[in-house]
Design a protein around this motif. Structure first.
Motif, PDB file in Angstrom:
ATOM      1  N   GLY A 119       0.814  -1.204   0.000  1.00  0.00           N
ATOM      2  CA  GLY A 119       0.000   0.000   0.000  1.00  0.00           C
ATOM      3  C   GLY A 119       0.845   1.250   0.000  1.00  0.00           C
ATOM      4  O   GLY A 119       2.044   1.205  -0.314  1.00  0.00           O
ATOM      5  N   LYS A 120       0.219   2.335   0.379  1.00  0.00           N
ATOM      6  CA  LYS A 120       0.863   3.633   0.266  1.00  0.00           C
ATOM      7  C   LYS A 120       0.466   4.504   1.459  1.00  0.00           C
ATOM      8  O   LYS A 120      -0.699   4.546   1.846  1.00  0.00           O
ATOM      9  N   ILE A 121       1.436   5.158   2.037  1.00  0.00           N
ATOM     10  CA  ILE A 121       1.141   6.192   3.037  1.00  0.00           C
ATOM     11  C   ILE A 121       1.376   7.518   2.323  1.00  0.00           C
ATOM     12  O   ILE A 121       2.450   7.736   1.767  1.00  0.00           O
ATOM     13  N   ASP A 122       0.372   8.346   2.326  1.00  0.00           N
ATOM     14  CA  ASP A 122       0.463   9.581   1.566  1.00  0.00           C
ATOM     15  C   ASP A 122       0.071  10.726   2.494  1.00  0.00           C
ATOM     16  O   ASP A 122      -1.073  10.808   2.916  1.00  0.00           O
ATOM     17  N   LYS A 123       1.042  11.577   2.841  1.00  0.00           N
ATOM     18  CA  LYS A 123       0.725  12.598   3.842  1.00  0.00           C
ATOM     19  C   LYS A 123       1.400  13.922   3.544  1.00  0.00           C
ATOM     20  O   LYS A 123       2.431  13.991   2.890  1.00  0.00           O
ATOM     21  N   GLU A 124       0.771  14.935   4.110  1.00  0.00           N
ATOM     22  CA  GLU A 124       1.301  16.283   3.971  1.00  0.00           C
ATOM     23  C   GLU A 124       1.622  16.785   5.380  1.00  0.00           C
ATOM     24  O   GLU A 124       0.828  16.633   6.287  1.00  0.00           O
ATOM     25  N   TYR A 125       2.804  17.354   5.551  1.00  0.00           N
ATOM     26  CA  TYR A 125       3.208  17.789   6.885  1.00  0.00           C
ATOM     27  C   TYR A 125       3.715  19.224   6.879  1.00  0.00           C
ATOM     28  O   TYR A 125       4.269  19.694   5.874  1.00  0.00           O
ATOM     29  N   TYR A 126       3.567  19.850   8.031  1.00  0.00           N
ATOM     30  CA  TYR A 126       4.332  21.062   8.342  1.00  0.00           C
ATOM     31  C   TYR A 126       5.232  20.643   9.487  1.00  0.00           C
ATOM     32  O   TYR A 126       4.849  20.690  10.644  1.00  0.00           O
ATOM     33  N   TRP A 127       6.411  20.162   9.147  1.00  0.00           N
ATOM     34  CA  TRP A 127       7.272  19.523  10.139  1.00  0.00           C
ATOM     35  C   TRP A 127       8.192  20.559  10.774  1.00  0.00           C
ATOM     36  O   TRP A 127       8.781  21.376  10.077  1.00  0.00           O
ATOM     37  N   LYS A 128       8.308  20.486  12.108  1.00  0.00           N
ATOM     38  CA  LYS A 128       9.114  21.472  12.835  1.00  0.00           C
ATOM     39  C   LYS A 128      10.494  20.931  13.163  1.00  0.00           C
ATOM     40  O   LYS A 128      10.607  19.799  13.619  1.00  0.00           O
ATOM     41  N   ILE A 129      11.479  21.776  12.995  1.00  0.00           N
ATOM     42  CA  ILE A 129      12.836  21.426  13.424  1.00  0.00           C
ATOM     43  C   ILE A 129      13.372  22.602  14.228  1.00  0.00           C
ATOM     44  O   ILE A 129      13.359  23.744  13.758  1.00  0.00           O
ATOM     45  N   LEU A 130      13.835  22.323  15.425  1.00  0.00           N
ATOM     46  CA  LEU A 130      14.473  23.360  16.226  1.00  0.00           C
ATOM     47  C   LEU A 130      15.903  23.523  15.726  1.00  0.00           C
ATOM     48  O   LEU A 130      16.628  22.544  15.573  1.00  0.00           O
ATOM     49  N   GLY A 131      16.286  24.758  15.462  1.00  0.00           N
ATOM     50  CA  GLY A 131      17.609  25.015  14.894  1.00  0.00           C
ATOM     51  C   GLY A 131      18.738  25.061  15.920  1.00  0.00           C
ATOM     52  O   GLY A 131      19.680  25.831  15.756  1.00  0.00           O
ATOM     53  N   ARG A 132      18.640  24.277  16.961  1.00  0.00           N
ATOM     54  CA  ARG A 132      19.693  24.240  17.979  1.00  0.00           C
ATOM     55  C   ARG A 132      20.077  22.798  18.230  1.00  0.00           C
ATOM     56  O   ARG A 132      19.225  21.909  18.266  1.00  0.00           O
ATOM     57  N   ARG A 133      21.355  22.593  18.439  1.00  0.00           N
ATOM     58  CA  ARG A 133      21.828  21.245  18.747  1.00  0.00           C
ATOM     59  C   ARG A 133      21.800  21.028  20.257  1.00  0.00           C
ATOM     60  O   ARG A 133      21.721  21.975  21.015  1.00  0.00           O
ATOM     61  N   PRO A 138      11.164  20.067  23.989  1.00  0.00           N
ATOM     62  CA  PRO A 138      10.191  19.088  23.450  1.00  0.00           C
ATOM     63  C   PRO A 138       9.486  19.591  22.191  1.00  0.00           C
ATOM     64  O   PRO A 138       8.292  19.887  22.213  1.00  0.00           O
ATOM     65  N   THR A 139      10.236  19.642  21.093  1.00  0.00           N
ATOM     66  CA  THR A 139       9.696  20.180  19.833  1.00  0.00           C
ATOM     67  C   THR A 139       8.393  19.494  19.418  1.00  0.00           C
ATOM     68  O   THR A 139       7.454  20.149  18.968  1.00  0.00           O
ATOM     69  N   LYS A 140       8.319  18.169  19.612  1.00  0.00           N
ATOM     70  CA  LYS A 140       7.127  17.424  19.194  1.00  0.00           C
ATOM     71  C   LYS A 140       5.869  17.866  19.953  1.00  0.00           C
ATOM     72  O   LYS A 140       4.778  17.878  19.416  1.00  0.00           O
ATOM     73  N   GLU A 141       6.068  18.198  21.221  1.00  0.00           N
ATOM     74  CA  GLU A 141       4.908  18.558  22.052  1.00  0.00           C
ATOM     75  C   GLU A 141       4.492  20.022  21.885  1.00  0.00           C
ATOM     76  O   GLU A 141       3.493  20.451  22.445  1.00  0.00           O
TER      77      GLU A 141
END
Ligand code: ZN
Length: 256
Positions: A119-133, A138-141
């Motif tokens: 099958g196929k997983i087909d998704k659209e995201y606005y994915w967040k990335i914190l620009g700090r190492r 808790p970026t996900k939360e």
């Protein structure tokens, strides 16, 4: 200590840029332009900021009322705790709009039979990335309150707030997004099938945005221990909070 290799001036206004080791996207503190140090040029993507809506005093009130609300907290939390430190930090995030499609094949075995599945997983995201190492944020939360965002403007940085530059550029953010979505799709798939034979994911990056968002880092002590609460400076909602359980109802029920 890593020394800053050279003095660099803003390509837009000529003012000296203040940067710390490891920082890649620098916001000029004179004109507000964002500069990509990796290429020595102006950062190409849209830069926004979400204004902070709370003064220090107001945020203290928000913290105290957070302490009083919710039945999982000790009854005397607001009375017995002491706020040690409140710091407002504007954190840099990349928001990557991506269309991700994973074609897969595998086997469902949990029913006791081997049933081939594809099958196929087909998704659209606005994915967040914190620009700090090396951050435990808790970026996900964290739901970035994007409806409050405005074009980047230095005047929107509250007085006394800390402003963090990004330690990565959009290329690295993009590759992190791809890794994270790959992992996420494998996870989604693991809820559907038991053995993955093949998964092929393609990602179409539609847009990348760079946003500074206000987060209050609040440290408090309660009965001799230190705890932390992170509060969204736009909405006043808690993002993540340590809750003491020693004498709360939770503690009573579970004997902590
Ligand atoms: Zn400048």
């Amino acid at each position: 200590m890593v020394e800053i290799a050279e003095k660099i001036n803003c390509p837009d206004c000529g003012a000296p840029l203040k940067l710390e080791a490891g920082e890649v996207i620098i916001t000029c503190e004179y004109c507000g332009s964002a500069i990509n140090m990796a290429v020595g040029k102006k950062f190409f993507f849209k830069h926004s900021i979400i204004p902070n809506n709370y003064t220090l005093g107001e945020m203290e009130g928000v913290t105290k009322s957070w302490m009083q609300k919710g039945f999982l907290k000790p009854d005397d939390l607001a009375r017995k705790s002491k706020i040690q430190r409140m710091e407002l930090i504007f954190l840099p995030f990349f928001i990557v709009h991506v269309h991700a499609t994973s074609k897969y094949s595998g086997v469902l075995t949990r029913t006791g039979q081997n049933i081939p599945k594809d099958g196929k997983i087909d998704k659209e995201y606005y994915w967040k990335i914190l620009g700090r190492r090396a951050s435990t944020f808790p970026t996900k939360e964290y739901e970035i309150p994007l409806k409050g965002k405005v074009n980047f403007n230095l005047s929107k940085i509250s007085k006394g707030a800390k402003f963090l530059n990004s330690e990565m550029d959009e290329k690295e953010a993009e590759s992190l997004v791809k890794q994270e979505i790959n992992t996420h799709h494998r996870y989604l798939l693991s809820t559907e099938i038991d053995t993955i034979h093949d998964i092929d994911t393609t990602m179409d990056i539609k847009n990348i945005e760079f946003v500074h968002a206000p987060v209050w880092f609040i440290k408090y002590t309660y009965r001799g221990k230190q705890y932390e609460i992170l509060i969204d400076g736009a909405s006043g909602e808690d993002i993540k909070a340590d809750i003491p359980t020693s004498s709360g109802i939770f503690g009573k029920i579970f004997g902590r």
